[in-house]
Design a protein around this motif. Structure first.
Motif, PDB file in Angstrom:
ATOM      1  N   ARG A 309       0.831  -1.213   0.000  1.00  0.00           N
ATOM      2  CA  ARG A 309       0.000   0.000   0.000  1.00  0.00           C
ATOM      3  C   ARG A 309       0.863   1.259   0.000  1.00  0.00           C
ATOM      4  O   ARG A 309       0.489   2.274   0.562  1.00  0.00           O
ATOM      5  CB  ARG A 309      -0.888  -0.016   1.250  1.00  0.00           C
ATOM      6  CG  ARG A 309      -1.868  -1.162   1.261  1.00  0.00           C
ATOM      7  CD  ARG A 309      -2.608  -1.281   2.572  1.00  0.00           C
ATOM      8  NE  ARG A 309      -3.355  -0.090   2.904  1.00  0.00           N
ATOM      9  CZ  ARG A 309      -4.149   0.017   3.974  1.00  0.00           C
ATOM     10  NH1 ARG A 309      -4.300  -1.010   4.782  1.00  0.00           N
ATOM     11  NH2 ARG A 309      -4.788   1.135   4.233  1.00  0.00           N
ATOM     12  N   PHE A 310       2.038   1.153  -0.617  1.00  0.00           N
ATOM     13  CA  PHE A 310       2.981   2.277  -0.568  1.00  0.00           C
ATOM     14  C   PHE A 310       2.442   3.478  -1.335  1.00  0.00           C
ATOM     15  O   PHE A 310       1.696   3.343  -2.296  1.00  0.00           O
ATOM     16  CB  PHE A 310       4.345   1.854  -1.142  1.00  0.00           C
ATOM     17  CG  PHE A 310       5.426   2.845  -0.835  1.00  0.00           C
ATOM     18  CD1 PHE A 310       6.002   2.875   0.418  1.00  0.00           C
ATOM     19  CD2 PHE A 310       5.835   3.780  -1.771  1.00  0.00           C
ATOM     20  CE1 PHE A 310       6.987   3.804   0.723  1.00  0.00           C
ATOM     21  CE2 PHE A 310       6.804   4.710  -1.484  1.00  0.00           C
ATOM     22  CZ  PHE A 310       7.383   4.724  -0.222  1.00  0.00           C
ATOM     23  N   GLU A 311       2.874   4.673  -0.877  1.00  0.00           N
ATOM     24  CA  GLU A 311       2.360   5.925  -1.455  1.00  0.00           C
ATOM     25  C   GLU A 311       3.035   6.236  -2.785  1.00  0.00           C
ATOM     26  O   GLU A 311       3.867   7.132  -2.875  1.00  0.00           O
ATOM     27  CB  GLU A 311       2.595   7.092  -0.470  1.00  0.00           C
ATOM     28  CG  GLU A 311       1.910   6.896   0.864  1.00  0.00           C
ATOM     29  CD  GLU A 311       2.885   6.928   2.024  1.00  0.00           C
ATOM     30  OE1 GLU A 311       4.093   6.842   1.776  1.00  0.00           O
ATOM     31  OE2 GLU A 311       2.444   7.013   3.168  1.00  0.00           O
ATOM     32  N   ILE A 312       2.699   5.451  -3.802  1.00  0.00           N
ATOM     33  CA  ILE A 312       3.292   5.674  -5.120  1.00  0.00           C
ATOM     34  C   ILE A 312       2.250   5.310  -6.170  1.00  0.00           C
ATOM     35  O   ILE A 312       1.444   4.409  -5.971  1.00  0.00           O
ATOM     36  CB  ILE A 312       4.574   4.815  -5.305  1.00  0.00           C
ATOM     37  CG1 ILE A 312       5.283   5.169  -6.614  1.00  0.00           C
ATOM     38  CG2 ILE A 312       4.294   3.338  -5.233  1.00  0.00           C
ATOM     39  CD1 ILE A 312       6.639   4.518  -6.779  1.00  0.00           C
ATOM     40  N   ASP A 466      10.677   6.711   0.387  1.00  0.00           N
ATOM     41  CA  ASP A 466      11.098   5.324   0.598  1.00  0.00           C
ATOM     42  C   ASP A 466      12.601   5.268   0.855  1.00  0.00           C
ATOM     43  O   ASP A 466      13.081   4.580   1.758  1.00  0.00           O
ATOM     44  CB  ASP A 466      10.722   4.508  -0.652  1.00  0.00           C
ATOM     45  CG  ASP A 466      11.228   3.070  -0.590  1.00  0.00           C
ATOM     46  OD1 ASP A 466      11.124   2.465   0.486  1.00  0.00           O
ATOM     47  OD2 ASP A 466      11.710   2.559  -1.619  1.00  0.00           O
ATOM     48  N   TYR A 467      13.358   6.034   0.061  1.00  0.00           N
ATOM     49  CA  TYR A 467      14.822   6.099   0.182  1.00  0.00           C
ATOM     50  C   TYR A 467      15.214   6.552   1.590  1.00  0.00           C
ATOM     51  O   TYR A 467      16.048   5.936   2.260  1.00  0.00           O
ATOM     52  CB  TYR A 467      15.332   7.084  -0.865  1.00  0.00           C
ATOM     53  CG  TYR A 467      16.816   7.362  -0.826  1.00  0.00           C
ATOM     54  CD1 TYR A 467      17.716   6.450  -1.336  1.00  0.00           C
ATOM     55  CD2 TYR A 467      17.320   8.555  -0.301  1.00  0.00           C
ATOM     56  CE1 TYR A 467      19.078   6.701  -1.322  1.00  0.00           C
ATOM     57  CE2 TYR A 467      18.673   8.803  -0.281  1.00  0.00           C
ATOM     58  CZ  TYR A 467      19.550   7.882  -0.788  1.00  0.00           C
ATOM     59  OH  TYR A 467      20.891   8.123  -0.764  1.00  0.00           O
ATOM     60  N   LEU A 693      17.406   7.903  -7.261  1.00  0.00           N
ATOM     61  CA  LEU A 693      16.455   6.805  -7.051  1.00  0.00           C
ATOM     62  C   LEU A 693      16.806   5.578  -7.882  1.00  0.00           C
ATOM     63  O   LEU A 693      16.269   4.496  -7.656  1.00  0.00           O
ATOM     64  CB  LEU A 693      15.030   7.267  -7.386  1.00  0.00           C
ATOM     65  CG  LEU A 693      14.434   8.313  -6.447  1.00  0.00           C
ATOM     66  CD1 LEU A 693      13.036   8.680  -6.879  1.00  0.00           C
ATOM     67  CD2 LEU A 693      14.421   7.821  -5.006  1.00  0.00           C
ATOM     68  N   GLY A 694      17.695   5.762  -8.873  1.00  0.00           N
ATOM     69  CA  GLY A 694      18.143   4.616  -9.666  1.00  0.00           C
ATOM     70  C   GLY A 694      17.348   4.384 -10.935  1.00  0.00           C
ATOM     71  O   GLY A 694      17.339   3.274 -11.461  1.00  0.00           O
ATOM     72  N   TYR A 695      16.655   5.419 -11.442  1.00  0.00           N
ATOM     73  CA  TYR A 695      15.834   5.246 -12.646  1.00  0.00           C
ATOM     74  C   TYR A 695      16.345   6.108 -13.794  1.00  0.00           C
ATOM     75  O   TYR A 695      17.199   6.967 -13.608  1.00  0.00           O
ATOM     76  CB  TYR A 695      14.371   5.593 -12.347  1.00  0.00           C
ATOM     77  CG  TYR A 695      13.788   4.677 -11.326  1.00  0.00           C
ATOM     78  CD1 TYR A 695      13.642   3.321 -11.615  1.00  0.00           C
ATOM     79  CD2 TYR A 695      13.430   5.116 -10.057  1.00  0.00           C
ATOM     80  CE1 TYR A 695      13.151   2.444 -10.669  1.00  0.00           C
ATOM     81  CE2 TYR A 695      12.935   4.250  -9.104  1.00  0.00           C
ATOM     82  CZ  TYR A 695      12.796   2.904  -9.413  1.00  0.00           C
ATOM     83  OH  TYR A 695      12.323   2.030  -8.482  1.00  0.00           O
ATOM     84  N   GLY A 696      15.740   5.905 -14.959  1.00  0.00           N
ATOM     85  CA  GLY A 696      16.075   6.751 -16.100  1.00  0.00           C
ATOM     86  C   GLY A 696      17.432   6.409 -16.683  1.00  0.00           C
ATOM     87  O   GLY A 696      18.047   5.387 -16.374  1.00  0.00           O
TER      88      GLY A 696
END
Length: 1433
Positions: A309-312, A466-467, A693-696
């Motif tokens: 149920r994380f806020e994303i 989260d991080y 965040l490790g994306y893109g």
């Protein structure tokens, strides 16, 4: 009180096989016959039966015994036998399972796992499919095999940066897996996100009919795995015997689910499938969650629930605010209400109620609890949660019973608690309940076999929230673990006993803790509006410091914000009972309460807090000292609530106050900082956000991809001359704007034409063919700053290599720069040049310099101070500035004093100028008067001079000297002031003189604020916020002072981080956010990180956090793993090329600078030693190799004696002691070597002590001419198997590296072979050259005939030989020393007293001492020196 005692010391760790057992073992015999690299020429042909036999006997037959698996993996079974002979479609189940077990073991040992597959990747897809099919077989009976398969799957999902793994796992979690959803649910999701329906149809069109069966099997895979898991989970009964392996399987399965949910690429579509299978609800209702063995399962379930149920937003990947989550919650409830209103008249009351009155668990239970099975099912079907009637056969695994349906509806619609609210109410100091709770803070020697309910730091994070949250939890628990050690150590040393009158009597003493004389809460302030806890709670604690002066001084030096702990002990043992440090301190000493607090200050005689500042502290009489403390308001409120219910008042019971070492005591400030960041809109620059965040695209922040790349840069003094510049840009065409070689001198401005062209073409720049790389060089003459010699700017004299120049260029450009600096490649010089160039190119910008250690920061700062940087623009924050090796004080108050002194000096010059110009008034009194004098007297005279020179048509040389108005002022300048050679030269001298005068007034204008600001604090703040351009601090200081810096309005544009690979992830991140955003954007323009991920990572003391949670991964290392472009420096200037070869293979292209072959010290051999590096084999001595008197306190007496004997020999033939360092890989050995030195040679004037005796971990970043290294272990390789430790060990020596170890053990280790293969080419017996004295006359390459060399057989032989050399020296007529000797091995191995950390970088004793005796005293069990002054003595 929930207290879990420490595991008893005799609790078995994983038993390690001894070398003799390994040699006699069946596995070793088979390895020698079939796959060992040592017997390559005699191998028998591959045989399937061997793999089957080993699997059945050694793995399955031994119930997956770690010891057998370790031996198999260590023998290179995977690399040399299993994978080379694996064929997809033909390989047996045992073959596949053997590979799985080997890979899992590599991950458990934390060694590189995928290398074998990358060499031969063709069969990996077939292997992966075999694994998937085996993991969902229904008839699979062995739960251990099934658990191993799950673990392997998790490793694959966790290794997404490896293309091989990524290609296989991404197919399992793509949109096409929605084929496994119920049709109604799928249509509902498509309705919410229409673009996904479009993609869905495109996928269906693309599917090839012949592959459809295979594709659909893959797409259903995770759902089938979920169904299999629920079947296993629900087969575990609530009472009676449970299969322990089935419980392990369930725990590992939840771990896999959490890891899939915690990564955006895997959760995006999987989250819906997991929700459709109602996994969380099924787990909540499962009997295992209520069994005592299910405690870990229940904790893992809480984590899964949190991430599910994380806020994303799964659609966009954007974080959802509290408001978004509330709206989502409301829409769920209202859709349920609509359904109830139209279809279920029984729920009319529910349908008409407002949301807030029906969204708690109690009210939902009231409304749904009385409904029939049929009604519940109808509601669930309407919401697409369960299949409609008649279609049950399509999804027979769904539960449709009343209990399940009720829980399903309630858990979906109950109101969620805001994570942030919970976090803000949490006390930051750990209490006794957390400190000794094994489930929260494991003390177990973590073997890596089981999973834990802890967050992991991998490659990617869902959102910044989260991080920060994962880092917050891990940092808090790691700090708690360290605090527990400190409390237990302090209590053990204080030895509290129960006196006859029932009071507590302290039989010992502790440096870091003291009995409390009195404690009182003196202020409880009213709560802030909207809060329940008091806004502030103050208390006074009084202690009597009858201790040695230096310890009293340490207590008196407690600074504001230092954290202390208040402890209540109620011992049950009478006076004189001996404490056993191996047993639980909680039981022995009766530790009842622990509360944290923060020091506000020490009170003076009149009861006021003594303020910190440049003024000396008042001297206090007597030994009694009172400290004002700030307690945690949240904790105080909780404790008072308990006291009001009749429990004991904690604050009346404290009897010990404990302090901690300042450098280890920053945890509260860091936690507060993280919590603050989570509560504020923390703005990471747009160009960095996705990378953090490790994306893109990992290369999106590289300077070549930044829209604001700068085409023309002033490289200032980077290049020594034009030839250096040309050599620095290989492959570039260099154009020069002048042909006069006299003008081609630095400084140079460089224009990169391809950047200009890229900016002109814009979007079309990419369409060009390979563009020509042209650099236009423009030398420019810096205006002279004055007529004096000291006005000449200081210049760089380092001949930078092309890669160093690329690193400097990248650092000057906007964006993210990563520089990997192998040992000895001049990382610090590159950093200093970047700082200098930024300072000169962008004088209005401010640069923040951050390092891990004070030592590195001071080295960097000293070099910056030597460059052409104005002293007033340098500032060093933190408590390490005292150690700066400069005669100037760069601390805050030091800079204030500098500015005040400089102001007086400048005003004195203004007074002199006024006198020479015969202008009236008192211009040198204040900065303001000086300003007026400048405007009304100095500037007009200069204008008049220029006017007179312009009127002179013939430009006669004499006119300048005649008209110049400031002759008298420059009377002390070198003569003659005007040489009279040419009009232009003399005019330039006149201009430089005026620049000198103008600079005086410019500086005074900047110092004007100091006349208005009166207090030292205000002046230092002004310096920090306005004046300083280069501000240096450690990452710890940044975390400690963040809120203070933000409040002050601290601003900066660039960050440079040294030692980045040694800084914890969160401590690297905090310095990005030491300023408030401007208009919602960060002003940060550059982030330069310099480090080496091939050397040791940050120290994480708790093995579980280090290994399981991957907490030791720095942000720098994570970025390299993600594929962020970096510059790797490629020329080392530290070690002889032969020594560098031992670690050169680990780097891409590491060469040598010319001086390591040219300088005399490198060209000469090492006196008395035949080789410049050697591995010396050390056998057992008196039947013993490694010993372990307590867990992880490894010692090896033979190696300790051997190392010290070689050190003594080197000293006796003339080597200076400061050129020799002794290093080891374990804390126990370090203490033993210090003991041996103290007994053998410390006090001997001919020998003395070496420069350092410490662990390899502690010596990172340092170097010496000679390194003598003891590897200690003789039964298993131990943690040198971590290649990073080996690289650090091998790269500490400049001229000579001598490693003492059990050669057979280390040479067989697969990971270490590139280094050890070179070491074993030379003799494994130490070879000396008798009769040689230091410095050697022999050349490094000169061969030594065997007849002139002495081969040392073993340690006793070396000891005897050293004794003979010593006697020869003593017998000389000029000898000062008397001979004394004891046989080798006569030093007794000491058991440590108190806790010994397993991590070799985590020993608490201070390695900075010159004489290592004190450190040994920490661990000597013999006598405790009484530091308390006895009355009447």
């Amino acid at each position: 009180m929930k207290v879990d005692v420490q595991p008893s010391p005799d609790k078995p760790k994983i038993p390690l096989p001894t070398l003799s057992q390994i040699n006699a073992d069946r596995i070793t015999l088979l390895a020698n016959q079939y796959w060992s690299p040592q017997t390559k020429d005699d191998h028998l042909p591959y045989d399937d039966a061997i793999v089957e036999s080993i699997y059945q006997a050694e793995i399955l037959g031994s119930s997956f015994a770690v010891r057998r698996i370790m031996m198999l993996e260590f023998s290179q079974y995977l690399e040399n036998y299993l994978w080379p002979h694996y064929e997809s479609g033909k390989a047996s189940h045992s073959h596949m399972m053997s590979i799985i077990v080997m890979i899992n073991e590599k991950f458990r040992e934390r060694v590189p796992a995928w290398q074998a597959f990358l060499k031969k990747p063709d069969h990996f897809p077939g292997f992966f499919e075999q694994v998937l099919r085996a993991s969902i077989k229904e008839e699979a009976s062995n739960m251990r095999e099934q658990t191993a398969l799950l673990l392997f799957l998790n490793h694959c999902f966790g290794s997404m940066e490896v293309q091989l793994c990524r290609d296989q796992v991404k197919r399992l979690v793509s949109l096409s897996m929605w084929i496994s959803l119920q049709e109604g649910r799928r249509n509902q999701e498509f309705k919410a996100v229409p673009k996904w329906r479009k993609y869905w149809r495109a996928i269906q069109k693309k599917d090839k009919p012949e592959l459809l069966d295979k594709l659909n099997w893959e797409r259903h895979y995770l759902q089938r795995l979920l169904i299999k898991f629920t079947r296993i989970l629900e087969s575990i009964p609530e009472t009676g015997d449970a299969d322990v392996h089935a419980i392990r399987y369930c725990e590992r399965f939840l771990e896999l689910m959490i890891d899939l949910e915690a990564l955006l690429p895997t959760r995006r579509f999987f989250n819906t499938v997991m929700d459709d299978c109602h996994l969380v609800v099924r787990c909540q209702l499962a009997p295992l969650a209520r069994r005592p063995e299910g405690q870990l399962f229940a904790q893992l379930l809480q984590m899964l629930k949190f991430y599910a149920r994380f806020e994303i937003s799964d659609e966009t990947g954007d974080p959802m605010t509290d408001r978004d989550m509330t709206l989502q919650h409301y829409s769920r409830i209202t859709s349920l209400q609509k359904a109830a209103f139209s279809k279920f008249p029984d729920l009319r009351l529910f349908a008409l109620a407002n949301v807030a009155s029906v969204d708690t668990r109690e009210t939902l239970h009231k409304h749904f609890g009385n409904l029939s099975d049929k009604a519940l099912r109808a509601i669930a079907t309407y919401l697409n949660l369960v299949p409609p009637e008649g279609k049950e056969n399509e999804a027979p695994w769904h539960r449709l019973d009343k209990e399940f349906l009720k829980e399903l509806l309630i858990s979906r619609h109950e109101r969620r608690i805001s994570q942030l609210e919970e976090l803000n109410l949490m006390p930051l100091y750990p209490t006794e309940e957390i400190i000794w709770d094994e489930n929260v803070v494991p003390t177990e020697i973590y073997s890596g076999e089981n999973c834990l309910a802890l967050p992991k730091l991998n490659l990617q994070f869902l959102t910044l929230h989260d991080y920060l949250l994962r880092n917050f939890n891990l940092f808090r628990l790691e700090s708690t673990y360290e605090i527990r050690q400190d409390i237990e150590d302090a209590v053990y040393r204080l030895a509290p006993w129960l006196a006859e009158d029932g009071s507590v009597y302290f039989g010992g003493w502790a440096r870091m803790a003291h009995p409390i004389q009195s404690f009182a809460v003196v202020e409880v302030a009213k709560p802030n509006i909207g809060e329940k806890a008091p806004s502030r709670v103050r208390a006074d604690v009084t202690v009597t410091l009858s201790v040695r002066n230096e310890i009293k001084h340490e207590w008196e030096s407690l600074r504001k914000h230092d954290v202390c702990f208040l402890v209540t002990v109620r011992p049950t043992q009478g006076i004189g009972t001996k404490y056993d440090y191996k047993r639980s301190m909680v039981e022995q000493a009766g530790i009842v309460y622990v509360r944290g607090c923060e020091v506000e200050g020490m009170l003076d005689a009149s009861g006021r807090v003594i303020e910190e500042g440049p003024e000396p502290r008042p001297e206090l009489d007597g030994d009694s000292r009172t400290f004002r403390l700030l307690l945690d308001p949240n904790q105080y409120r909780l404790d008072l609530d308990q006291a009001s219910k009749g429990k004991e008042d904690v604050y009346e019971t404290f009897n010990i106050v404990m302090r901690r070492k300042p450098k280890e005591n920053n945890f509260k400030a860091v936690l507060e900082t993280i919590r603050e960041l989570m509560n504020t809109e923390c703005v990471v620059p747009d160009w960095l956000h996705d990378i953090v965040l490790g994306y893109g695209d990992p290369g999106q922040a590289h300077y070549t991809r930044m829209p604001n790349e700068i085409p023309t840069l002033d490289f200032n003094d980077t290049f020594l001359d034009m030839e250096h510049l040309r050599n620095s840009f290989p492959g570039h065409e260099i154009k020069v704007q002048t042909d006069d070689p006299r003008k081609l001198i630095r400084p140079f401005k460089l224009t990169f034409e391809n950047v200009v062209r890229k900016q002109q073409l814009g979007e079309n720049a990419m369409d060009e063919d390979e563009p020509r790389k042209v650099i236009v060089v423009q030398p420019h003459v810096q205006p002279k700053r004055g007529p004096y010699l000291y006005n000449e700017p200081k210049k760089n004299n380092i001949l930078f290599t092309p890669t160093q120049v690329e690193a400097i260029r990248s650092g000057m450009q906007p964006g993210l720069t990563l520089v990997v600096g192998p040992p000895g490649t001049g990382k610090t010089d590159v950093a200093v040049q970047i700082i200098s160039n930024l300072y000169h190119n962008f004088p209005w910008e401010r640069t923040l310099v951050v390092t891990h250690s004070n030592q590195a920061l001071n080295q960097l700062f000293e070099k910056v101070a030597e460059l052409d940087v104005d002293e007033r623009h340098l500032l060093r924050l933190g408590h390490g500035e005292e150690a700066l090796q400069t005669d100037k004080d760069f601390s805050r108050y030091g800079r204030v004093n500098y500015v005040l002194a400089k102001r007086m000096e400048l005003l004195e010059q203004v007074s002199r100028l006024q006198r020479t110009l015969a202008a009236g008034g008192d211009a040198g009194a204040t900065c303001e008067l000086a300003h007026h004098f400048h405007v009304y007297h100095v500037r007009p005279r200069w204008q008049a001079f220029l006017h007179a020179c312009q009127k002179d048509q013939i430009k006669s040389i004499s006119s300048i000297s005649k008209e110049f108005p400031f002759h008298e002022f420059f009377d002390d300048a070198p003569k003659p002031l005007f040489p009279g050679k040419s009009y232009e030269d003399d005019m330039e001298v006149a201009q430089s003189c005026y620049r000198y005068i103008d600079h005086i007034f410019e500086e005074l204008e900047e110092f004007r604020a100091f006349e208005l600001l009166r207090s030292g604090l205000d002046r230092s703040k002004y310096l920090l916020v306005k004046e300083a351009k280069i501000i240096a601090m450690t990452c710890t200081h940044a975390a400690l002072k963040r809120s203070e810096l933000v409040q002050m309005g601290f601003k900066y544009d660039n960050i440079l981080m040294e030692e980045s690979a040694q800084i914890l992830e969160i401590e690297t991140f905090i310095p990005l956010l030491l300023q408030n955003p401007q208009d919602g954007r960060s002003r940060l323009k550059r982030w330069i990180m310099i480090g080496d991920h091939h050397q040791l990572p940050p120290v994480v003391k708790n093995m579980a956090f280090q290994k399981y949670c991957n907490m030791e991964q720095s942000l720098f290392t994570r970025m390299v793993r993600l594929g962020v472009p970096y510059v790797e420096l490629d020329a080392q200037g530290r070690a002889r090329p032969s020594i560098c070869n031992l670690y050169r293979w680990r780097y891409r292209n590491l060469g040598d600078l010319s001086h390591v072959c040219r300088l005399p010290e490198y060209r000469a051999a090492n006196a008395g030693l035949r080789h410049d590096f050697q591995l010396i084999n050390v056998d057992d001595f008196n039947g013993a190799g490694e010993t372990e008197p307590s867990p992880y306190f490894y010692q090896n007496l033979a190696e300790a004696e051997y190392v010290v004997a070689v050190f003594m020999y080197m000293r006796l033939i003339g080597w200076p002691a400061e050129k020799i360092s002794i290093l080891t890989t374990y804390n126990g050995q370090k203490h033993l070597i210090r003991d041996v030195i103290n007994k053998r040679c410390a006090e001997n004037p001919l020998i003395g002590r070496p420069h350092k005796v410490t662990t390899v971990d502690k010596y990172q970043g340092q170097q010496n001419d000679i390194a003598l290294i003891s590897l200690v272990r003789t039964k298993a390789v131990g943690h040198v198997r971590d290649l990073r430790r080996l690289i650090v060990a091998a790269s500490r020596a400049r001229l000579g590296l001598y490693i003492f170890a059990r050669a057979n053990l280390f040479r067989n280790c697969f990971e270490l072979q590139p280094t050890f293969n070179q070491l074993v080419e030379r003799s494994l017996e130490l070879e000396l050259v008798p009769g040689e004295r230091w410095p050697a006359q022999r050349g490094a390459r000169a061969a030594v005939p065997d007849a002139l060399a002495l081969r040392v057989r073993d340690m006793p032989h070396m000891a005897r030989y050293v004794y003979d050399v010593y006697l020869d020296l003593v017998r000389r007529p000029d000898a000062q020393s008397k001979a004394s000797w004891s046989a080798p091995g006569s030093v007794t191995r000491s058991e440590p007293q108190g806790f010994v950390p397993a991590h070799p970088g985590a020993d608490d004793d201070d390695d900075e001492e010159s004489a290592p005796v004190q450190a040994t005293a920490e661990f000597q069990p013999t006598e405790i020196v009484n530091e308390i002054e006895e009355p009447g003595v």
